[in-house]
Design a protein around this motif. Structure first.
Motif, short mmCIF file in Angstrom:
data_model
loop_
_atom_site.label_atom_id
_atom_site.label_comp_id
_atom_site.label_asym_id
_atom_site.label_seq_id
_atom_site.Cartn_x
_atom_site.Cartn_y
_atom_site.Cartn_z
N GLY A 114 -122.50 -5.64 66.57
CA GLY A 114 -122.87 -4.20 66.58
C GLY A 114 -124.28 -3.94 65.43
O GLY A 114 -124.39 -4.64 64.27
N ALA A 115 -124.81 -2.44 65.66
CA ALA A 115 -125.80 -2.23 65.35
C ALA A 115 -125.70 -2.38 63.46
O ALA A 115 -127.00 -2.29 62.71
N ASN A 116 -124.73 -1.69 63.06
CA ASN A 116 -124.16 -1.13 61.76
C ASN A 116 -123.65 -2.93 61.15
O ASN A 116 -122.81 -2.07 59.81
N ASN A 117 -123.00 -3.52 62.09
CA ASN A 117 -122.15 -4.84 61.17
C ASN A 117 -123.05 -5.74 60.83
O ASN A 117 -123.15 -6.77 60.64
N TYR A 118 -123.13 -5.32 59.15
CA TYR A 118 -123.66 -6.11 58.15
C TYR A 118 -123.34 -7.28 57.79
O TYR A 118 -123.68 -8.06 58.13
N SER A 119 -121.87 -7.47 58.02
CA SER A 119 -121.25 -8.47 57.72
C SER A 119 -121.25 -9.68 58.36
O SER A 119 -121.11 -10.63 58.23
N GLY A 120 -121.03 -8.73 59.96
CA GLY A 120 -121.25 -9.72 61.09
C GLY A 120 -119.45 -9.88 61.08
O GLY A 120 -119.63 -11.56 62.17
N HIS A 121 -118.68 -9.94 60.56
CA HIS A 121 -117.00 -9.87 61.08
C HIS A 121 -116.76 -9.44 62.01
O HIS A 121 -117.32 -8.01 62.81
N PHE A 133 -120.07 -1.01 63.30
CA PHE A 133 -119.53 -1.94 62.21
C PHE A 133 -118.61 -2.88 62.52
O PHE A 133 -118.79 -4.10 61.22
N HIS A 134 -117.86 -2.75 63.44
CA HIS A 134 -116.93 -4.18 63.73
C HIS A 134 -116.77 -4.87 64.41
O HIS A 134 -116.28 -5.62 64.65
N VAL A 135 -117.16 -4.47 65.84
CA VAL A 135 -117.40 -5.41 66.70
C VAL A 135 -118.67 -5.96 66.49
O VAL A 135 -119.65 -5.76 65.95
N ASP A 163 -114.72 6.76 66.78
CA ASP A 163 -115.82 5.98 67.17
C ASP A 163 -117.12 4.97 66.23
O ASP A 163 -117.94 4.75 66.27
N GLY A 164 -117.72 6.77 65.69
CA GLY A 164 -118.86 6.46 65.53
C GLY A 164 -117.92 5.98 64.05
O GLY A 164 -119.54 6.27 63.19
N ASN A 165 -117.12 5.65 63.66
CA ASN A 165 -117.55 5.18 61.60
C ASN A 165 -116.45 4.12 62.35
O ASN A 165 -116.99 3.36 60.56
N ILE A 166 -116.87 3.30 62.88
CA ILE A 166 -115.80 1.56 63.73
C ILE A 166 -116.35 1.02 63.67
O ILE A 166 -116.74 0.21 63.80
N GLY A 167 -117.12 1.61 65.69
CA GLY A 167 -117.50 0.19 66.17
C GLY A 167 -118.78 -0.28 65.68
O GLY A 167 -118.76 -1.62 65.86
#
Length: 548
Positions: free
Chosen positions: A462-469, A457-459, A451-455
């Motif tokens: 999300g704090a690291n979801n640069y794509s916004g998707h 980035f994809h929700v 979850d530390g590599n996924i959550g």
């Protein structure tokens, strides 16, 4: 102000960088070894008797972002944190979670909603003030609630933090969350001095105060970060060095030249081009570990106003049509990238879960074939005019620029025209967060729990979801996998989730680095674990009579 080295050498920050690539010609006299031999020779550290005292200079591959655990988001910043900011929990050599500031692993209630953490007693921050449950609560609440916090997604499951007594905190959760202890083994578990927070507030990162073997002294942007041995550290007897000077040097050639010349004592990220020589070179020790990280290309799909803001559709065929993103992914030959750019010393990757994870399955490790013919067909089906223009933001570091050039050539065969946008590392992070990019090469150092590599980035937001998707369906599946405590069931959920994420191609996963660091044979006790961090707590200069 001027300073001199306690180990007898002159203060080196004044002259560092004058050694150029010519140093490589003079330095590499050892016979080369086969690259694959380097990969197979894992070494996390060297154990030799060391003496007390001395100062070392350590080269990092970039200048960190703000040294504020609530706000920072870079691996290079975490390198410095290992010396100055300890966490409730830590990651061991084999990626096990172990207590650090906590006295033991958490006690979790039967329903998974109450997490009780005992704290070590008599801990002092590096300003001499006491760490207690109130300080832990304040830090965790700051991580959860501060505007722009990069930890908010990691602690989203926490409803409240309660002080049970001076040595105990209890986290009340909205829902069971299996990865919580793993999250507390990184920046979300770093505890900050309340006194420093009162004094500095949002400027905490300018002079961070935590519990650590070293305390922060000064930072000069793009030049150095200086830390010194802490008199308040609970295991002070284990700390040998007096002082560490971290130096940001983006060019690996210059890092290595300065290590060879004695201007540096240790360096992070030896270039694959240099590994065969360094691995067999007198005077140098190579540390080599597998990693849990990944590198990939983020595609801006829905980040119009900042990745934590309300998502909005980005214009253009790459963002609007998943067939165009799939075509771009199919144009890239990961095996060739690894061979041409990295001399075969890394590992192709197509997903966020490393093969070493207990949750790795055939489905999570699968890689789509390199297929430029199918890529051209997809572009024709999408009805887009070729070549499709793509701007690729990329750090202005030589090896990464080489990666960009290879991507340019591969994508061109499938009908894309990639233009590189070299950007200073810290600036690229800010641009990615704000949504000011089309595609962006970046990486993640990895966490032991998937979850530390996924959550984040994809929700959604999300704090690291640069794509916004995001999609509601994958958000729910990510949540369900994180709540599940049965390992077999979690494995099944990730086997369903990761192929879905891969199909969206909002992150086109490319490769997984091996970790290569080097230091002088005058040093021992430096540790590198698969989490990608150099640890200097017990490092020191080899004692007289020891063999370097």
């Amino acid at each position: 102000m001027p300073w001199s080295s306690p180990n007898g050498r002159p203060g080196r920050w004044r002259t560092l960088g004058v050694v150029t690539t010519a140093g490589l010609v003079l330095g590499g006299c050892a016979p080369l070894v086969e690259p694959q031999t380097v990969v197979n020779e894992e070494r996390s550290g060297v154990d030799l008797p060391v003496r007390k005292g001395g100062e070392i200079s350590v080269a990092l591959d970039a200048d960190p972002d703000a040294l504020d655990p609530t706000l920072s988001s870079t691996l290079v910043g975490r390198q410095v944190y290992t010396s100055v900011c300890e966490k409730l929990y830590d990651v061991g050599e084999n990626l096990e979670i172990v207590p650090q500031l906590a006295a033991d692993l958490p006690e979790i209630s039967d329903d998974g909603l109450d997490v009780t953490i005992p704290l070590r007693r008599d801990l002092l921050f590096n300003d001499g003030t006491a760490l207690d449950a109130h300080a832990v609560k304040r830090s965790l609440d700051r991580h959860r609630e501060m505007p722009a916090s990069r930890r908010a997604t990691e602690l989203e499951s926490v409803r409240s933090v309660e002080v049970v007594d001076a040595d105990t905190v209890r986290l009340r959760l909205h829902r069971p969350y299996a990865p919580l202890t793993s999250m507390l083994a990184d920046r979300a578990g770093m505890i900050l001095s309340p006194t420093a927070l009162d004094e500095l507030g949002e400027d905490f990162g300018q002079a961070p105060v935590c519990v650590g073997p070293f305390h922060f002294v000064e930072r000069v942007a793009q030049d150095r970060i200086v830390v010194e041995r802490s008199e308040h550290y609970y295991d002070a007897d284990l700390v040998n060095l007096d002082r560490i000077v971290y130096r940001p040097i983006p060019d690996p050639t210059i890092r290595l030249a300065n290590l060879r010349s004695g201007q540096l004592d240790a360096m992070w990220k030896v270039s694959p081009d240099d590994l065969p020589a360094v691995s067999n070179e007198d005077g140098l020790t190579l540390l080599n570990q597998p990693s849990i990280q990944y590198m990939g290309m983020s595609v801006n799909v829905m980040n119009t106003d900042g990745n934590t803001a309300e998502p909005g559709q980005v214009e253009g065929p790459l963002a609007e049509d998943p067939r165009v993103r799939q075509a771009l992914a199919l144009s890239l030959d990961r095996d060739t990238i690894n061979e041409v750019v990295f001399s075969g010393l890394h590992q192709p990757a197509c997903g966020p879960i490393p093969p070493s994870s207990e949750f790795a399955t055939e489905e999570t490790q699968a890689c789509p074939e390199h297929d430029p013919d199918r890529a051209r067909e997809l572009l024709a089906e999408a009805g887009v005019q070729t070549p499709v223009p793509v701007e690729l933001m990329i750090s202005n570091e030589p090896l990464t620029l080489r990666l960009g050039q290879v991507i340019q050539a591969m994508a061109a065969e499938a009908g894309f025209q990639v233009r590189l946008r070299p950007t200073e590392f810290a600036a690229s992070i800010a641009e990615a967060q704000s949504g000011n990019f089309q595609t962006y090469i970046s990486g993640w150092s990895g966490r032991p729990d998937p979850d530390g590599n996924i959550g984040s980035f994809h929700v959604r937001s999300g704090a690291n979801n640069y794509s916004g998707h995001f999609t509601p369906e994958t958000d729910e599946l990510i949540r369900e996998a994180a709540e599940e405590t049965d390992p077999e069931r979690r494995r099944d959920l990730y086997s369903e989730l990761v192929p879905r994420l891969r199909d969206f191609n909002n992150i086109i996963y490319l490769y997984r680095e091996r970790l290569y660091a080097a230091h002088s044979t005058d040093l021992a006790g430096v540790r590198v674990y698969p989490d990608g961090l150099m640890r200097f707590r017990e490092a020191g200069f080899v004692a007289e009579g020891g063999e370097g």
